[in-house]
Design a protein around this motif. Structure first.
Motif, PDB file in Angstrom:
ATOM      1  N   TYR A   1       0.857  -1.187   0.000  1.00  0.00           N
ATOM      2  CA  TYR A   1       0.000   0.000   0.000  1.00  0.00           C
ATOM      3  C   TYR A   1       0.895   1.239   0.000  1.00  0.00           C
ATOM      4  O   TYR A   1       2.095   1.150   0.237  1.00  0.00           O
ATOM      5  CB  TYR A   1      -0.950   0.004   1.213  1.00  0.00           C
ATOM      6  N   ALA A   2       0.290   2.388  -0.260  1.00  0.00           N
ATOM      7  CA  ALA A   2       1.041   3.653  -0.289  1.00  0.00           C
ATOM      8  C   ALA A   2       1.319   4.094   1.146  1.00  0.00           C
ATOM      9  O   ALA A   2       0.408   4.499   1.857  1.00  0.00           O
ATOM     10  CB  ALA A   2       0.252   4.712  -1.046  1.00  0.00           C
ATOM     11  N   TYR A   3       2.573   3.974   1.551  1.00  0.00           N
ATOM     12  CA  TYR A   3       2.980   4.322   2.918  1.00  0.00           C
ATOM     13  C   TYR A   3       2.934   5.836   3.120  1.00  0.00           C
ATOM     14  O   TYR A   3       3.327   6.597   2.244  1.00  0.00           O
ATOM     15  CB  TYR A   3       4.402   3.806   3.181  1.00  0.00           C
TER      16      TYR A   3
ATOM     17  N   GLY B   1       0.527   5.369  10.341  1.00  0.00           N
ATOM     18  CA  GLY B   1       0.166   4.244  11.201  1.00  0.00           C
ATOM     19  C   GLY B   1      -0.869   3.315  10.603  1.00  0.00           C
ATOM     20  O   GLY B   1      -1.073   3.253   9.397  1.00  0.00           O
ATOM     21  N   THR B   2      -1.544   2.597  11.500  1.00  0.00           N
ATOM     22  CA  THR B   2      -2.503   1.580  11.065  1.00  0.00           C
ATOM     23  C   THR B   2      -3.771   2.190  10.478  1.00  0.00           C
ATOM     24  O   THR B   2      -4.477   1.528   9.739  1.00  0.00           O
ATOM     25  CB  THR B   2      -2.867   0.643  12.230  1.00  0.00           C
ATOM     26  N   ALA B   3      -4.053   3.462  10.779  1.00  0.00           N
ATOM     27  CA  ALA B   3      -5.229   4.122  10.190  1.00  0.00           C
ATOM     28  C   ALA B   3      -5.072   4.174   8.671  1.00  0.00           C
ATOM     29  O   ALA B   3      -6.013   3.891   7.920  1.00  0.00           O
ATOM     30  CB  ALA B   3      -5.410   5.521  10.763  1.00  0.00           C
ATOM     31  N   VAL B   4      -3.868   4.510   8.214  1.00  0.00           N
ATOM     32  CA  VAL B   4      -3.603   4.587   6.775  1.00  0.00           C
ATOM     33  C   VAL B   4      -3.612   3.201   6.141  1.00  0.00           C
ATOM     34  O   VAL B   4      -4.280   2.986   5.124  1.00  0.00           O
ATOM     35  CB  VAL B   4      -2.249   5.295   6.496  1.00  0.00           C
ATOM     36  N   SER B   5      -2.899   2.249   6.735  1.00  0.00           N
ATOM     37  CA  SER B   5      -2.837   0.919   6.118  1.00  0.00           C
ATOM     38  C   SER B   5      -4.210   0.260   6.080  1.00  0.00           C
ATOM     39  O   SER B   5      -4.565  -0.353   5.078  1.00  0.00           O
ATOM     40  CB  SER B   5      -1.809   0.021   6.810  1.00  0.00           C
ATOM     41  N   SER B   6      -5.014   0.410   7.129  1.00  0.00           N
ATOM     42  CA  SER B   6      -6.346  -0.206   7.114  1.00  0.00           C
ATOM     43  C   SER B   6      -7.231   0.456   6.054  1.00  0.00           C
ATOM     44  O   SER B   6      -7.962  -0.228   5.342  1.00  0.00           O
ATOM     45  CB  SER B   6      -7.004  -0.147   8.494  1.00  0.00           C
TER      46      SER B   6
ATOM     47  N   ARG C   1       8.184  -0.694   5.065  1.00  0.00           N
ATOM     48  CA  ARG C   1       7.130   0.318   5.116  1.00  0.00           C
ATOM     49  C   ARG C   1       6.242   0.168   3.878  1.00  0.00           C
ATOM     50  O   ARG C   1       6.742  -0.020   2.773  1.00  0.00           O
ATOM     51  CB  ARG C   1       7.739   1.716   5.142  1.00  0.00           C
ATOM     52  N   GLY C   2       4.933   0.224   4.094  1.00  0.00           N
ATOM     53  CA  GLY C   2       3.994   0.100   2.977  1.00  0.00           C
ATOM     54  C   GLY C   2       3.771  -1.329   2.512  1.00  0.00           C
ATOM     55  O   GLY C   2       3.409  -1.573   1.363  1.00  0.00           O
ATOM     56  N   TYR C   3       3.970  -2.293   3.409  1.00  0.00           N
ATOM     57  CA  TYR C   3       3.830  -3.697   3.025  1.00  0.00           C
ATOM     58  C   TYR C   3       3.343  -4.524   4.215  1.00  0.00           C
ATOM     59  O   TYR C   3       4.074  -4.737   5.173  1.00  0.00           O
ATOM     60  CB  TYR C   3       5.189  -4.217   2.540  1.00  0.00           C
ATOM     61  N   LEU C   4       2.083  -4.935   4.132  1.00  0.00           N
ATOM     62  CA  LEU C   4       1.526  -5.812   5.161  1.00  0.00           C
ATOM     63  C   LEU C   4       1.360  -7.210   4.566  1.00  0.00           C
ATOM     64  O   LEU C   4       1.235  -7.370   3.357  1.00  0.00           O
ATOM     65  CB  LEU C   4       0.166  -5.309   5.646  1.00  0.00           C
ATOM     66  N   ILE C   5       1.345  -8.202   5.455  1.00  0.00           N
ATOM     67  CA  ILE C   5       1.026  -9.561   5.041  1.00  0.00           C
ATOM     68  C   ILE C   5      -0.201 -10.023   5.817  1.00  0.00           C
ATOM     69  O   ILE C   5      -0.390  -9.645   6.974  1.00  0.00           O
ATOM     70  CB  ILE C   5       2.214 -10.539   5.249  1.00  0.00           C
ATOM     71  N   GLY C   6      -1.039 -10.798   5.163  1.00  0.00           N
ATOM     72  CA  GLY C   6      -2.217 -11.366   5.804  1.00  0.00           C
ATOM     73  C   GLY C   6      -1.901 -12.782   6.239  1.00  0.00           C
ATOM     74  O   GLY C   6      -1.378 -13.570   5.443  1.00  0.00           O
TER      75      GLY C   6
END
Length: 163
Positions: free
Chosen positions: A28-30, A35-40, A137-142
């Protein structure tokens, strides 16, 4: 069909692959200090399911990792009490980076430079799927929350405070 964005490996994804654990990738765009508000928001998932990886230290400056819901804070008093420590406080960003090997904002509990005890807010374990930093930064895993127990021997604690 949308082309899946390829993300290069991180120590976290290498760790998961070596253990044969499955995960989904969510770049996602970091945004700095988002924080988590942006990533969510960027991933279209509930912030409660986005998990923060926090590097903290006890009274002897021994590091530990705390995994917390994105929309909650850590009660360091409750955490210290439940882990048999006198006190716990967040590490300074440069100290956290030294322990984890990750930039703050891109810290993953997987594949850290130094092996640290991992504590997970108990209610995270009852979620069907969580989104946690994948080591950049800008990379989450599920992942399935059970992976935290299986791969990291994370210990469940109750230290969440509503934001």
């Amino acid at each position: 069909m949308a082309k899946k964005e390829h993300v290069s490996e991180t120590p976290a994804t290498q760790f998961l692959k070596k253990k044969g654990l499955s995960y989904s990738e969510h770049p996602y765009a970091y945004e700095e200090h988002g924080g988590t508000a942006v990533s969510s928001r960027e991933l279209g998932v509930d912030e409660h399911c986005v998990i923060k990886t926090l590097v903290m230290q006890d009274e002897a400056a021994k590091p530990l990792i705390v995994l917390m819901h994105g929309d909650c804070k850590v009660s360091t008093k409750n955490l210290a009490r439940q882990t048999g420590r006198k006190s716990i406080e967040p590490c300074k960003p440069e100290v956290a980076q030294k322990h984890s090997g990750y930039l703050v904002g891109g810290t993953s509990p997987f594949g850290t430079k130094k092996i640290m005890p991992v504590y997970v807010e108990e209610s995270i374990l009852s979620l069907p799927r969580i989104y946690i930093n994948g080591g950049r930064r800008g990379y989450l895993i599920g992942i399935a929350p059970q992976i935290l127990i299986d791969a990291l021997s994370a210990q469940a604690v109750r230290c969440a405070l509503e934001e």
